[in-house]
Design a protein around this motif. Structure first.
Motif, PDB file in Angstrom:
ATOM      1  N   ASN A 267       0.743  -1.188  -0.188  1.00 23.98           N
ATOM      2  CA  ASN A 267       0.011   0.039   0.193  1.00 23.98           C
ATOM      3  C   ASN A 267       0.888   1.282   0.038  1.00 23.98           C
ATOM      4  O   ASN A 267       0.558   2.132  -0.667  1.00 23.98           O
ATOM      5  N   TRP A 268       2.085   1.177   0.808  1.00 28.11           N
ATOM      6  CA  TRP A 268       2.915   2.386   0.673  1.00 28.11           C
ATOM      7  C   TRP A 268       3.308   2.600  -0.542  1.00 28.11           C
ATOM      8  O   TRP A 268       3.505   3.679  -1.113  1.00 28.11           O
TER       9      TRP A 268
ATOM     10  N   GLU B  51       0.805   4.102  -2.830  1.00 24.90           N
ATOM     11  CA  GLU B  51       0.575   5.425  -2.377  1.00 24.90           C
ATOM     12  C   GLU B  51       1.715   6.440  -3.141  1.00 24.90           C
ATOM     13  O   GLU B  51       1.340   7.658  -3.524  1.00 24.90           O
TER      14      GLU B  51
END
Length: 107
Positions: free
Chosen positions: A87-88, A91
């Motif tokens: 997810n990082w 992002e």
């Protein structure tokens, strides 16, 4: 006849003499692709395989809250959830956003 596979990563000794049926594959670090698992836990060295920052920067970002915090699996084992790392990365979008320069500012 069994084919031999010789893998050379970076600079190494000279290639041995090879028979006609031998297969030689020269693999550089760029050619070796490691896939980020969709679930599970990653140790620090595995995280740093996918995120090109130093160990010091990793921990500085964890403390600053700009990188996912690890979880303690036991008294001596710290790991990151693969989902959090994935997810990082999504992002950040690969745009270079949030990458610090050596002087601490944006690039």
């Amino acid at each position: 006849m069994v084919n031999k596979i010789i893998t050379i990563n970076g600079v190494g000794p000279a290639l041995p003499e090879l028979a006609e049926n031998d297969l030689v594959r020269i693999a550089s670090d760029a050619q070796i692709q490691t896939m980020l698992p969709t679930t599970g836990f990653l140790r620090q060295t595995q995280v740093l395989t996918f995120v090109p920052i130093s160990k010091s920067t990793l921990w500085r970002r964890v403390l600053a809250g700009t990188f996912p915090a690890p979880v303690k699996l036991s008294a001596r084992v710290t790991a990151w959830r693969a989902e959090d790392i994935r997810n990082w990365i999504v992002e950040k979008g690969g745009s270079g956003a949030g990458i610090e320069s050596r002087d601490g500012g944006a690039p």
